[in-house]
Design a protein around this motif. Sequence first.
Motif, PDB file in Angstrom:
ATOM      1  N   PRO A   1       5.115   4.479  -4.521  1.00  0.00           N
ATOM      2  CA  PRO A   1       4.165   5.018  -5.504  1.00  0.00           C
ATOM      3  C   PRO A   1       4.822   5.703  -6.695  1.00  0.00           C
ATOM      4  N   ASP A   2       6.034   6.245  -6.531  1.00  0.00           N
ATOM      5  CA  ASP A   2       6.683   6.949  -7.636  1.00  0.00           C
ATOM      6  C   ASP A   2       6.933   6.037  -8.835  1.00  0.00           C
ATOM      7  N   PHE A   3       6.983   4.725  -8.618  1.00  0.00           N
ATOM      8  CA  PHE A   3       7.232   3.788  -9.710  1.00  0.00           C
ATOM      9  C   PHE A   3       5.931   3.354 -10.402  1.00  0.00           C
ATOM     10  N   PHE A   4       4.795   3.912  -9.978  1.00  0.00           N
ATOM     11  CA  PHE A   4       3.509   3.521 -10.542  1.00  0.00           C
ATOM     12  C   PHE A   4       2.825   4.717 -11.202  1.00  0.00           C
ATOM     13  N   GLY A   5       3.623   5.597 -11.787  1.00  0.00           N
ATOM     14  CA  GLY A   5       3.071   6.811 -12.381  1.00  0.00           C
ATOM     15  C   GLY A   5       2.095   6.541 -13.507  1.00  0.00           C
ATOM     16  N   GLN A   6       2.278   5.424 -14.243  1.00  0.00           N
ATOM     17  CA  GLN A   6       1.397   5.102 -15.357  1.00  0.00           C
ATOM     18  C   GLN A   6       0.178   4.283 -14.922  1.00  0.00           C
ATOM     19  N   HIS A   7       0.094   4.000 -13.641  1.00  0.00           N
ATOM     20  CA  HIS A   7      -1.011   3.178 -13.111  1.00  0.00           C
ATOM     21  C   HIS A   7      -1.613   3.887 -11.893  1.00  0.00           C
ATOM     22  N   PRO A   8      -2.494   4.855 -12.098  1.00  0.00           N
ATOM     23  CA  PRO A   8      -2.999   5.693 -10.995  1.00  0.00           C
ATOM     24  C   PRO A   8      -3.731   4.916  -9.905  1.00  0.00           C
ATOM     25  N   GLU A   9      -4.481   3.868 -10.258  1.00  0.00           N
ATOM     26  CA  GLU A   9      -5.222   3.120  -9.242  1.00  0.00           C
ATOM     27  C   GLU A   9      -4.271   2.367  -8.319  1.00  0.00           C
ATOM     28  N   GLU A  10      -3.289   1.694  -8.927  1.00  0.00           N
ATOM     29  CA  GLU A  10      -2.319   0.955  -8.116  1.00  0.00           C
ATOM     30  C   GLU A  10      -1.462   1.914  -7.278  1.00  0.00           C
ATOM     31  N   ARG A  11      -1.137   3.050  -7.851  1.00  0.00           N
ATOM     32  CA  ARG A  11      -0.350   4.043  -7.113  1.00  0.00           C
ATOM     33  C   ARG A  11      -1.117   4.545  -5.895  1.00  0.00           C
ATOM     34  N   ALA A  12      -2.397   4.846  -6.088  1.00  0.00           N
ATOM     35  CA  ALA A  12      -3.215   5.337  -4.969  1.00  0.00           C
ATOM     36  C   ALA A  12      -3.343   4.273  -3.883  1.00  0.00           C
ATOM     37  N   THR A  13      -3.477   2.999  -4.300  1.00  0.00           N
ATOM     38  CA  THR A  13      -3.568   1.909  -3.321  1.00  0.00           C
ATOM     39  C   THR A  13      -2.306   1.829  -2.485  1.00  0.00           C
ATOM     40  N   ASN A  14      -1.143   1.900  -3.134  1.00  0.00           N
ATOM     41  CA  ASN A  14       0.124   1.816  -2.402  1.00  0.00           C
ATOM     42  C   ASN A  14       0.336   3.025  -1.494  1.00  0.00           C
ATOM     43  N   GLU A  15      -0.070   4.206  -1.953  1.00  0.00           N
ATOM     44  CA  GLU A  15       0.054   5.406  -1.126  1.00  0.00           C
ATOM     45  C   GLU A  15      -0.744   5.248   0.160  1.00  0.00           C
ATOM     46  N   HIS A  16      -1.983   4.812   0.020  1.00  0.00           N
ATOM     47  CA  HIS A  16      -2.856   4.659   1.188  1.00  0.00           C
ATOM     48  C   HIS A  16      -2.340   3.573   2.130  1.00  0.00           C
ATOM     49  N   SER A  17      -1.906   2.461   1.568  1.00  0.00           N
ATOM     50  CA  SER A  17      -1.440   1.350   2.405  1.00  0.00           C
ATOM     51  C   SER A  17      -0.136   1.698   3.108  1.00  0.00           C
ATOM     52  N   LEU A  18       0.756   2.418   2.436  1.00  0.00           N
ATOM     53  CA  LEU A  18       2.006   2.826   3.078  1.00  0.00           C
ATOM     54  C   LEU A  18       1.741   3.733   4.258  1.00  0.00           C
ATOM     55  N   LYS A  19       0.814   4.648   4.095  1.00  0.00           N
ATOM     56  CA  LYS A  19       0.491   5.561   5.194  1.00  0.00           C
ATOM     57  C   LYS A  19      -0.054   4.781   6.385  1.00  0.00           C
ATOM     58  N   GLN A  20      -0.898   3.792   6.126  1.00  0.00           N
ATOM     59  CA  GLN A  20      -1.426   2.959   7.204  1.00  0.00           C
ATOM     60  C   GLN A  20      -0.310   2.157   7.877  1.00  0.00           C
ATOM     61  N   LEU A  21       0.628   1.674   7.055  1.00  0.00           N
ATOM     62  CA  LEU A  21       1.739   0.887   7.597  1.00  0.00           C
ATOM     63  C   LEU A  21       2.618   1.747   8.504  1.00  0.00           C
ATOM     64  N   TYR A  22       2.933   2.961   8.064  1.00  0.00           N
ATOM     65  CA  TYR A  22       3.753   3.861   8.888  1.00  0.00           C
ATOM     66  C   TYR A  22       3.058   4.136  10.229  1.00  0.00           C
ATOM     67  N   ALA A  23       1.750   4.382  10.169  1.00  0.00           N
ATOM     68  CA  ALA A  23       1.006   4.658  11.402  1.00  0.00           C
ATOM     69  C   ALA A  23       0.996   3.428  12.314  1.00  0.00           C
ATOM     70  N   TYR A  24       0.891   2.245  11.714  1.00  0.00           N
ATOM     71  CA  TYR A  24       0.880   1.003  12.492  1.00  0.00           C
ATOM     72  C   TYR A  24       2.213   0.813  13.219  1.00  0.00           C
ATOM     73  N   ILE A  25       3.322   1.023  12.495  1.00  0.00           N
ATOM     74  CA  ILE A  25       4.646   0.859  13.100  1.00  0.00           C
ATOM     75  C   ILE A  25       4.888   1.913  14.173  1.00  0.00           C
TER      76      ILE A  25
END
Length: 498
Positions: free
Chosen positions: A49-73
């Motif tokens: 998400p740190d690389f998507f600072g100028q794109h808040p919607e895409e950043r929020a999507t990646n933040e949420h999906s990463l958290k789900q991925l970590y929980a899945y693993i």
Amino acid sequence: MWKGAISSLLRFNQKFPTRHAAFQLTLKRRLNVSQTAEALRPFIFAVHPDFFGQHPEERATNEHSLKQLYAYIDGLRGEHHQVRPIDLKFFLRNYGQQKEQQSTTPGFRPVSISLPFRDIYSTVTHILESCDIPTDHIQQSARQVQYGQVKSTKEATWDAFFYDYVEKAGGPRRQPSNTFSKDDTDVPLCLWMKLNMEPAREKMVSTQPIRDEADSIKKELMEKLRLEEISWKCPWDINLFKGCLKTLRDLVEEYPDVFQNVKGGKMVFGHSTRLSYEGKAVLGHRDVPRYWLGLVNGLNEMYQMYGSMAGLEQQISACLGGVQVCRTHLDKAQAAPFKAYYQVLGQMLKGLYEEQQEEDSLVIPAGSLKDIQVQIISDSRPPVLSPSGKIYISHTAPPKAVKQFLIDSRDDARRILELNRDFKAEVAQLTQQCKQERSFSEFSQKDTVTNEEMRSCCQRLLEDPAIQSMDLRGAKIRVGRHYNLLDSGEMCIPWNWK
């Protein structure tokens, strides 16, 4: 070679299908934590998400999906591998002209990933393949773990594709080390230092601007939030520390009212987001900023509980002859989460009060055990005197048995505590002496190194003639269990070096 091995196994499976299935399942599930992190490294770099600072919607999507991925693993690593299939969406940073042409949005492209798998190997492989990232090195890692060829890969050397990806994406290129690996503990220290001293100095010079920028951001945040402390408690380099500081600064600018809760407090970047036993707000370097914000938003309530927790500890101390109720941040296996620890204290205090009402209650004179240290744990086991002199007490242990154990063990505990105090002072003196006589700019030990091991290391560093003849001025030395040269120029050496 890999395909030939699989073909052989399939032919073997005709006679022994169960055995083949067990082998394949074991092979897939035996990717360890560090190998999983290594394999996912280019993927994380592409979606962070740190690389998507100028794109808040895409950043929020990646933040949420990463958290789900970590929980899945994490769920796959559980005892029963109980996870539900999930569908994730990421925005992937582009790094080549071909990808740019396929992208509908300049700079990145959407990727949908479905995870129905019940093993880590298949999960990681599918993620990388969905992003057009090579997976050959994962198969090699799985074979090495299966046949016991890998001892530890905590500090991994990344696959060459990762370095190519970083360079094409505009990041710095980090060449794989051509020196000894971290598992080569039999390599003589003098030889390792000769090979790495000059590269370490070059790294320290090249990363000085990063340290200066990190210090500047840290100072800015401390002044703005009037913090007593901002510290870094992770085995990662200065680049990640700077990235965490930048993310925190962005959050403070976006949510100034929420961060009023931390004014005058202490903040630490650690492994998981929580309030520590010492009352410090710990921000997990792997957690997305929304989790940091959630912690900060609830700090006032937690601080009130923190004050009540200290009161509970004082009451328990009064019931047990004035013992010192200690908290620890090192013994992770026995450390309960903050709120759970609060409940543990309440349950133990209730049991002590009930025991005092009994006719045959065991009374300990007030202040008679004020020099005894105890640690209250959530494990269900009898009281035990540790090698450090601290007494571990389960909150479920019978109060009368706890009191009797304290009385019976007090003399041994006092003797061990006194010896450890003297020993700790000796190690501190040797550490300072090593730093001065060898002209180290920094010299410290990791948490995994005991004081006895550190003393042995220091004594040998001071006595070894070959070390004495080397120019080690300005070196940053961290004593651990393996050799490693960090990007910041810090050199990690094993305590039992040859």
